[in-house]
Enzyme design. Structure first.
Site, PDB file in Angstrom:
ATOM      1  N   SER A 257       4.767   4.659  -4.424  1.00 26.52           N
ATOM      2  CA  SER A 257       4.065   5.834  -4.930  1.00 26.52           C
ATOM      3  C   SER A 257       2.549   5.645  -4.886  1.00 26.52           C
ATOM      4  CB  SER A 257       4.566   6.123  -6.342  1.00 26.52           C
ATOM      5  OG  SER A 257       4.340   7.458  -6.626  1.00 26.52           O
ATOM      6  N   HIS A 398      12.476   9.864  -6.389  1.00 23.00           N
ATOM      7  CA  HIS A 398      11.239   9.084  -6.286  1.00 23.00           C
ATOM      8  C   HIS A 398      11.391   7.743  -7.009  1.00 23.00           C
ATOM      9  CE1 HIS A 398       6.902   8.847  -5.769  1.00 23.00           C
ATOM     10  NE2 HIS A 398       6.750   8.555  -7.046  1.00 23.00           N
TER      11      HIS A 398
HETATM   12  C1  GTR Z   1       2.384  11.428  -9.237  1.00 17.51           C
HETATM   13  C2  GTR Z   1       1.324  11.670  -8.217  1.00 17.51           C
HETATM   14  C3  GTR Z   1       1.754  11.121  -6.902  1.00 17.51           C
HETATM   15  C4  GTR Z   1       2.376   9.757  -6.982  1.00 17.51           C
HETATM   16  C5  GTR Z   1       3.102   9.486  -8.281  1.00 17.51           C
HETATM   17  C6  GTR Z   1       3.304   8.043  -8.677  1.00 17.51           C
HETATM   18  O1  GTR Z   1       2.118  11.969 -10.457  1.00 17.51           O
HETATM   19  O2  GTR Z   1       1.121  13.049  -8.148  1.00 17.51           O
HETATM   20  O3  GTR Z   1       0.663  11.158  -6.007  1.00 17.51           O
HETATM   21  O4  GTR Z   1       1.469   8.769  -6.706  1.00 17.51           O
HETATM   22  O5  GTR Z   1       2.479  10.029  -9.362  1.00 17.51           O
HETATM   23  O6  GTR Z   1       2.445   7.187  -8.453  1.00 17.51           O
HETATM   24  O7  GTR Z   1       4.326   7.791  -9.306  1.00 17.51           O
END
Ligand code: GTR
Length: 418
Positions: A257, A398
């Site tokens: 991420s 995610h």
């Molecule tokens: C979210 C962000 C993403 C991603 C994510 C993370 O809130 O919008 O760009 O990086 O966090 O790091 O878990």
């Protein structure tokens, strides 16, 4: 009834900031060509890439996206605070090393946890993994020192924004330590908050305070938190270079991420990394900005004003004006190996945009005699495509899971000819 000019303008602004989740709504776009110099000259040889085009692209990412790469520290010291030859029931040697960036002990430092497989002859190839939750979160091993640093309290057994014993192993599902060791690889990891707190008010307290006047506003191309995290990854590799049991020439850099954005940037700037892995990194990471799918440049700059350089804000709602797109960041890994991984439900990170960036980095790998992605279309979930550029799409959301690591281990085996 026709729209008033004001309503039309408001509509255009609205459209330029709302996320797209429908492939049919992705606008037409033209990607900048990684193989044409700023002067318009086609890049037809590895020499022209290395001497002219690569440095141009690096400078563009520094100026417009991540900020200038921070200089090497003047005083780098490695303090080994733990060296346990029989960790994890004898499977690994565990080392914990405080990486000091100055001569003073109370100045910024990063605490690195290293597991080296005991079963391996010679130095072990390594995965350097940047963690969100501290070294003690990756395994229940009671020998791992508890981080004393501030941590976001997200109900992960972290109370009062400090790590507690209850948070030991809280993220073990994201880092299959035993599997990595059994496959003959070592793991090095540190907590990203050691380098820079992930907080818009406090991110300059550690690494950035060594290089920036924190009483002044950041300059337009000064590094932000991603720059600090990425720089710290390079310092961890500096340590691995000194550890005879770790193979610094076969070290993969990996993050999930926002830390996948970081590993891409670190891998682009530090050519000692043999494999550069972006896991679900999305906007500002592997995903093509011009697609505007899911998270967009405007949104990320608003939500996380401390991650990128201030110049990146110039592209809020103006993605087509960017002199780069993220396929060029992946191309900076060439001729080393690059890997992009996505997840089917992770639409905020734009899985197709991540695939396409890996795909469009291909011509650079090709020019340098390395194999681009071996597919033209996004593979089905679970089916990996491995050239010198690798990609897989995992079913689900995610996160980084064992299934993802299995692909990374296969990819590293293939790349190193193991
Ligand atoms: C979210 C962000 C993403 C991603 C994510 C993370 O809130 O919008 O760009 O990086 O966090 O790091 O878990």
């Amino acid at each position: 009834m026709s729209m008033t000019p004001l309503a039309a303008i408001a509509g255009a602004i609205w459209l330029s900031f709302t996320p797209i989740y429908d492939e049919d709504e992705v606008p037409e776009y033209t990607l900048p060509d990684p193989l044409v110099t700023e002067g318009g000259e086609p890049v037809t040889s590895p020499e022209l890439w290395r001497e002219t085009r690569r440095p141009e692209i690096v400078a563009l990412f520094e100026e417009h996206v991540y900020g200038r790469w921070l200089p090497d520290p003047e005083h780098l010291r490695f303090e080994v605070v733990d060296d346990e030859p029989e960790a994890l029931d004898g499977a690994a040697t565990r080392r914990q090393v405080v990486i000091h960036f100055t001569e003073e002990d109370d100045r910024p430092s990063v605490e690195l946890l290293v597991y080296l497989p005991n079963d391996v002859e010679g130095p072990a190839p390594m995965f350097l993994y940047l963690s969100f939750w501290g070294n003690h979160s990756v395994h229940e091993d009671p020998g791992i020192r508890l981080s004393q640093r501030w941590m976001r309290g997200h109900g992960q057994g972290v109370e009062d924004n400090r790590a507690t014993d209850a948070s030991r192993g809280s993220r073990a599902a994201n880092v299959p330590v035993e599997m990595i060791l059994e496959r003959g690889y070592g793991l090095a990891t540190f907590y990203y908050g050691d380098a820079a707190l992930d907080d818009a008010d406090r991110y300059r307290e550690y690494v950035l305070s060594l290089f920036q006047d924190v009483d002044e506003e950041r300059g337009p191309d000064d590094a932000g938190a991603i720059g600090a995290w990425a720089w710290a990854l390079s310092r961890a590799l500096d340590y691995l270079e000194t550890d005879a049991d770790a193979d610094d020439e076969r070290t993969a850099v990996l993050g999930h991420s926002r830390l996948g954005k970081t590993s891409l940037w670190a891998g682009a700037m530090d050519e000692r990394f043999a494999i550069v892995i972006s896991h679900n990194s999305g906007c500002g990471g592997a995903a093509l900005s011009r697609r505007r799918f899911g998270e967009r440049v405007s949104r990320i700059n608003d939500s996380f004003p401390h991650w990128f350089c201030h110049n990146f804000r110039e592209y809020n709602g103006r993605e087509d004006a960017l002199p780069v797109d993220q396929h060029m960041l992946i191309a900076l890994a060439a001729p080393r190996a690059a890997y992009v991984a996505s997840a089917t439900e992770d639409l905020w990170a734009d899985p197709r945009g991540e695939f396409l960036a890996a795909y469009h980095a291909g011509p650079v790998f090709d020019l340098l005699g390395e194999s681009p992605l071996p597919v033209d279309d996004m593979p089905e979930p679970g089916v990996a495509a491995h050239g010198t550029v690798g990609f897989h799409l995992r079913d689900g959301g995610h996160a980084i899971l064992e299934e993802d690591w299995a692909h990374y281990l296969d990819f590293a085996d293939m790349h190193y000819g193991r």
